[in-house]
Design a protein around this motif. Sequence first.
Motif, PDB file in Angstrom:
ATOM      1  N   GLY A 241     -19.244 -39.995  30.034  1.00  0.00           N
ATOM      2  CA  GLY A 241     -17.883 -40.153  29.547  1.00  0.00           C
ATOM      3  C   GLY A 241     -17.748 -41.090  28.369  1.00  0.00           C
ATOM      4  N   THR A 242     -18.856 -41.375  27.693  1.00  0.00           N
ATOM      5  CA  THR A 242     -18.789 -42.297  26.560  1.00  0.00           C
ATOM      6  C   THR A 242     -17.909 -41.748  25.445  1.00  0.00           C
ATOM      7  OG1 THR A 242     -21.031 -43.044  27.085  1.00  0.00           O
ATOM      8  CG2 THR A 242     -20.160 -43.602  24.905  1.00  0.00           C
ATOM      9  N   ILE A 243     -18.060 -40.470  25.164  1.00  0.00           N
ATOM     10  CA  ILE A 243     -17.244 -39.859  24.106  1.00  0.00           C
ATOM     11  C   ILE A 243     -15.772 -39.867  24.501  1.00  0.00           C
ATOM     12  CG2 ILE A 243     -16.801 -37.736  22.829  1.00  0.00           C
ATOM     13  CD1 ILE A 243     -19.750 -37.075  23.021  1.00  0.00           C
ATOM     14  N   ASP A 244     -15.488 -39.536  25.775  1.00  0.00           N
ATOM     15  CA  ASP A 244     -14.098 -39.564  26.236  1.00  0.00           C
ATOM     16  C   ASP A 244     -13.512 -40.963  26.126  1.00  0.00           C
ATOM     17  OD1 ASP A 244     -14.267 -36.900  26.786  1.00  0.00           O
ATOM     18  OD2 ASP A 244     -14.630 -37.149  28.931  1.00  0.00           O
ATOM     19  N   MET A 245     -14.304 -41.971  26.492  1.00  0.00           N
ATOM     20  CA  MET A 245     -13.819 -43.346  26.388  1.00  0.00           C
ATOM     21  C   MET A 245     -13.544 -43.720  24.939  1.00  0.00           C
ATOM     22  SD  MET A 245     -15.643 -46.827  27.812  1.00  0.00           S
ATOM     23  CE  MET A 245     -15.801 -46.066  29.430  1.00  0.00           C
ATOM     24  N   PHE A 246     -14.427 -43.290  24.042  1.00  0.00           N
ATOM     25  CA  PHE A 246     -14.213 -43.565  22.626  1.00  0.00           C
ATOM     26  C   PHE A 246     -12.931 -42.894  22.131  1.00  0.00           C
ATOM     27  CE2 PHE A 246     -14.843 -42.287  18.171  1.00  0.00           C
ATOM     28  CZ  PHE A 246     -15.016 -43.532  17.588  1.00  0.00           C
ATOM     29  N   LEU A 247     -12.704 -41.646  22.539  1.00  0.00           N
ATOM     30  CA  LEU A 247     -11.488 -40.945  22.143  1.00  0.00           C
ATOM     31  C   LEU A 247     -10.248 -41.652  22.674  1.00  0.00           C
ATOM     32  CD1 LEU A 247     -12.547 -37.218  22.673  1.00  0.00           C
ATOM     33  CD2 LEU A 247     -12.206 -38.401  20.504  1.00  0.00           C
ATOM     34  N   VAL A 248     -10.315 -42.121  23.920  1.00  0.00           N
ATOM     35  CA  VAL A 248      -9.175 -42.831  24.509  1.00  0.00           C
ATOM     36  C   VAL A 248      -8.872 -44.105  23.731  1.00  0.00           C
ATOM     37  CG1 VAL A 248      -8.443 -44.143  26.537  1.00  0.00           C
ATOM     38  CG2 VAL A 248      -9.412 -41.859  26.825  1.00  0.00           C
ATOM     39  N   LEU A 249      -9.901 -44.871  23.399  1.00  0.00           N
ATOM     40  CA  LEU A 249      -9.690 -46.134  22.693  1.00  0.00           C
ATOM     41  C   LEU A 249      -9.145 -45.895  21.286  1.00  0.00           C
ATOM     42  CD1 LEU A 249     -12.890 -48.114  23.766  1.00  0.00           C
ATOM     43  CD2 LEU A 249     -10.549 -48.397  24.601  1.00  0.00           C
ATOM     44  N   VAL A 250      -9.722 -44.926  20.572  1.00  0.00           N
ATOM     45  CA  VAL A 250      -9.239 -44.633  19.218  1.00  0.00           C
ATOM     46  C   VAL A 250      -7.808 -44.100  19.283  1.00  0.00           C
ATOM     47  CG1 VAL A 250      -9.588 -43.197  17.178  1.00  0.00           C
ATOM     48  CG2 VAL A 250     -11.551 -44.251  18.305  1.00  0.00           C
ATOM     49  N   GLY A 251      -7.546 -43.193  20.225  1.00  0.00           N
ATOM     50  CA  GLY A 251      -6.185 -42.682  20.376  1.00  0.00           C
ATOM     51  C   GLY A 251      -5.199 -43.773  20.734  1.00  0.00           C
ATOM     52  N   ALA A 252      -5.622 -44.710  21.559  1.00  0.00           N
ATOM     53  CA  ALA A 252      -4.738 -45.815  21.937  1.00  0.00           C
ATOM     54  C   ALA A 252      -4.384 -46.678  20.734  1.00  0.00           C
ATOM     55  CB  ALA A 252      -5.408 -46.663  23.021  1.00  0.00           C
ATOM     56  N   ILE A 253      -5.361 -46.915  19.869  1.00  0.00           N
ATOM     57  CA  ILE A 253      -5.089 -47.726  18.674  1.00  0.00           C
ATOM     58  C   ILE A 253      -4.104 -47.014  17.755  1.00  0.00           C
ATOM     59  CG2 ILE A 253      -6.133 -48.701  16.601  1.00  0.00           C
ATOM     60  CD1 ILE A 253      -8.674 -49.169  18.236  1.00  0.00           C
ATOM     61  N   TYR A 254      -4.294 -45.711  17.575  1.00  0.00           N
ATOM     62  CA  TYR A 254      -3.365 -44.941  16.739  1.00  0.00           C
ATOM     63  C   TYR A 254      -1.950 -44.976  17.323  1.00  0.00           C
ATOM     64  CZ  TYR A 254      -7.016 -42.933  13.774  1.00  0.00           C
ATOM     65  OH  TYR A 254      -8.025 -42.762  12.855  1.00  0.00           O
ATOM     66  N   ILE A 255      -1.837 -44.776  18.628  1.00  0.00           N
ATOM     67  CA  ILE A 255      -0.515 -44.769  19.264  1.00  0.00           C
ATOM     68  C   ILE A 255       0.133 -46.145  19.178  1.00  0.00           C
ATOM     69  CG2 ILE A 255       0.700 -44.469  21.456  1.00  0.00           C
ATOM     70  CD1 ILE A 255      -1.400 -42.361  22.183  1.00  0.00           C
ATOM     71  N   ALA A 256      -0.665 -47.191  19.444  1.00  0.00           N
ATOM     72  CA  ALA A 256      -0.118 -48.546  19.397  1.00  0.00           C
ATOM     73  C   ALA A 256       0.278 -48.949  17.985  1.00  0.00           C
ATOM     74  CB  ALA A 256      -1.139 -49.542  19.959  1.00  0.00           C
ATOM     75  N   ALA A 257      -0.389 -48.391  16.972  1.00  0.00           N
ATOM     76  CA  ALA A 257      -0.074 -48.744  15.588  1.00  0.00           C
ATOM     77  C   ALA A 257       1.272 -48.174  15.157  1.00  0.00           C
ATOM     78  CB  ALA A 257      -1.180 -48.263  14.665  1.00  0.00           C
ATOM     79  N   GLN A 258       1.617 -46.965  15.623  1.00  0.00           N
ATOM     80  CA  GLN A 258       2.877 -46.317  15.237  1.00  0.00           C
ATOM     81  C   GLN A 258       3.547 -45.690  16.467  1.00  0.00           C
ATOM     82  OE1 GLN A 258       1.067 -43.766  12.117  1.00  0.00           O
ATOM     83  NE2 GLN A 258       2.492 -44.771  10.691  1.00  0.00           N
TER      84      GLN A 258
END
Length: 346
Positions: A147-164
């Motif tokens: 699940g490393t790729i899934d975790m990376f996607l979650v973290l990157v998506g979270a940063i994008y959502i938190a930014a805007q």
Amino acid sequence: MPASQDLALFTRQVLIVLALLAVLVLCWALTPVFMLVFGAIVVAALLLSLASLLRRFVPMPHGLALAIVLVVLIGGLGLLLWMFGAQATRELATLTDTLPSAYAQFQQWLGETSVGSLVQEQLDRVRDNMGRIATGAGAIAMTVSSGTIDMFLVLVGAIYIAAQPEMYRNGLLHLVPPSAKTAAADALDASGRALRLWLGGQLVAMLVVGIMTGIGLWLLGVPAAFALALIAFLLDFVPIIGPIVAAIPGILLAFTVSPQVGFATIALYVVVQQLESNLLQPLIQQRAVELPPAVLLFSLVIFGSLQGVTGLLLAAPLTVVVYVLVKRLYVREVLGGDTAVPGERE
């Protein structure tokens, strides 16, 4: 009505039903993706809470606050790994190597006591299911390792959502009919606040549980106390089930020291969970959301059955969001009931 019009109407209705079924099948097939999206929302809610807390003390733009939070979190995680990473690795390895013999020793000790005959049948069932338990543990390990790729996607998506966050919120509201847009906006805002409050309170509870468990196990002389405290901290994120699972390795290792230490460790876990249930959680629920225990328990079972480890981890925050949305959109809007909505501004 002519036969041709009847046939056209029937055909249109059949096509609509088939389209709805296709949408349902597609949604079901994409459930893992939706769970990843919700995981990103949960992490984004945590980042937004920390950024908002920072802006209370030091006025600054949202982007700068979020950047500082990310730097502090990454730096803090790196510092913890540098300070305690080697110790945690050693103790986790010790824990993995010791647990099988600890279980065998506990079973032997129990068979020699007067109460052993009373629970021998249950232990036999546990032994018969050890293969299933090992298979499940292997599946969990495979899920985590793959699940490393899934975790990376979650973290990157979270940063994008938190930014805007407003951009994504407004995008969802564009999909809602104008007549229901106000209620939908209120429901989204209330569920977001409830989720942030629940996450903050849960992290405080997890930290307290981990510290109390670690200190107690260290005082009792239980091996790998730091690793067991780390397990208790992490698994406390999953209500009800997590603390029970976290207590099992600690109790087994304690019985390798002596029966007295084993029973003292059982008492320690019970006391810690009673303090969390009767002291910490009521204080948290005053500011967050008080979920009915039966609802939370069955949501853990349902989402865990449907989505495995991911569903189990996200069951509680997902229940918080669904609980708020149901109370705001269904109980208040549809039924017209006068109900308090967690996370709603007074």
